[in-house]
Write an enzyme that holds these catalytic residues in place. Sequence first.
Site, PDB file in Angstrom:
ATOM      1  N   ILE A 239     -11.087 -38.821  -5.755  1.00 54.41           N
ATOM      2  CA  ILE A 239     -10.285 -39.599  -4.851  1.00 54.41           C
ATOM      3  C   ILE A 239     -10.942 -39.382  -3.207  1.00 54.41           C
ATOM      4  O   ILE A 239     -11.553 -38.402  -3.112  1.00 54.41           O
ATOM      5  CB  ILE A 239      -8.595 -38.835  -4.778  1.00 54.41           C
ATOM      6  CG1 ILE A 239      -7.982 -39.089  -6.063  1.00 54.41           C
ATOM      7  CG2 ILE A 239      -8.121 -39.437  -3.669  1.00 54.41           C
ATOM      8  CD1 ILE A 239      -6.720 -38.485  -6.066  1.00 54.41           C
ATOM      9  N   ASP A 240     -10.792 -40.417  -2.612  1.00 51.94           N
ATOM     10  CA  ASP A 240     -11.553 -40.455  -1.263  1.00 51.94           C
ATOM     11  C   ASP A 240     -10.851 -39.381  -0.331  1.00 51.94           C
ATOM     12  O   ASP A 240      -9.626 -38.813  -0.632  1.00 51.94           O
ATOM     13  CB  ASP A 240     -11.182 -41.714  -0.552  1.00 51.94           C
ATOM     14  CG  ASP A 240     -11.611 -43.076  -1.172  1.00 51.94           C
ATOM     15  OD1 ASP A 240     -12.866 -42.676  -1.814  1.00 51.94           O
ATOM     16  OD2 ASP A 240     -11.330 -44.187  -0.836  1.00 51.94           O
ATOM     17  N   ARG A 241     -11.578 -38.953   0.481  1.00 52.97           N
ATOM     18  CA  ARG A 241     -11.170 -37.653   1.307  1.00 52.97           C
ATOM     19  C   ARG A 241      -9.815 -37.862   1.971  1.00 52.97           C
ATOM     20  O   ARG A 241      -8.823 -36.839   1.842  1.00 52.97           O
ATOM     21  CB  ARG A 241     -12.284 -37.498   2.438  1.00 52.97           C
ATOM     22  CG  ARG A 241     -11.814 -36.460   3.363  1.00 52.97           C
ATOM     23  CD  ARG A 241     -12.693 -36.519   4.662  1.00 52.97           C
ATOM     24  NE  ARG A 241     -14.306 -36.077   4.348  1.00 52.97           N
ATOM     25  CZ  ARG A 241     -14.614 -34.763   4.618  1.00 52.97           C
ATOM     26  NH1 ARG A 241     -13.772 -33.947   5.045  1.00 52.97           N
ATOM     27  NH2 ARG A 241     -15.871 -34.679   4.389  1.00 52.97           N
TER      28      ARG A 241
END
Length: 322
Positions: free
Chosen positions: A146-148
């Site tokens: 998952i993106d930051r």
Amino acid sequence: MREFTIGKNDAGQRLDRFVAKNLPLLPPALLQKYIRLKRIKVNGKGSKRDVRLETGDILQLYINDEFFDKPNEENLFLTVFKPQLNIVYEDENLLLVDKRPGMSVHADETEKVNTLINHIQAYLYQKREWNPKWENAFAPALCNRIDRNTGGIVIAAKNAETLRIINEKIRAHELEKSYLCITVGRPKQPEGKIEGFLLKNEAKKEVRFFHKPVPGGKTAVTLYRTLESRGGLSLVECRLLTGRTHQIRVSMAEIGCPLLGDGKYGKGDVNRRYHETRQALYSYKLRFDFPTDAGLLNYLKGQEFTVENVPFREKYFPEIPS
């Protein structure tokens, strides 16, 4: 137990600072705890952390061997003294963790230690469920990313067979992942399907949407459903039929409803008005469909897990049920 003899070049240093310099994998809080418990001795006796070392002093460290290793990508989990995890579900094979926005899943150019995988490995190490000294190759690993700045459920495998099965099921689209997001504006159609082709620019770390095939472009299909609209914002549920980089962010922007807080594909003036600096996107629901055999994970077939506390939903649409 390991011993150090203090030479003239090290004389005059504080005890805690000398140990911290020589054992960079030992977390600061754990270092102070070991000094209090007298597991770090000077000339055979317990000592205070700020004592100044003298030439010829003998330091005795009753500390696990792992902390004497040199730092590398594989052992940075040791620097996490108190893992911070919001565990949605756990069994002997896997963990489902609610990753908070702002945390990287793996080490990158901006963060090496405070990553989700390091927290997970530290958690399992401290539970005595995993130790790198026991394994020839396998280490607890993440099955999805998952993106930051996106929050939500991440799957972590505790063993190699689980990692293999979950990766196969992800490729076969046998896991259903649902996301909540807040969009700027209301989609013209309350629900629908967004289909196109996404092309990633590695240099700019951004993605472009195309309605027709382009060289290097990948098919992207997103289902969405508007749950509520108010004050120029909408709460939307999305489901991915493909898993592409920035897929929901780019697809919703393409239909004129970018995500609130999205600094790359969104509207800067609206983001500033609401003081949002991270995209309002959360992987809040995971269902194990498993229409085919899942081996040792067959017991998960049909199970669904949901994150109850999605911060931006509570902030902008608190009365909408989970």
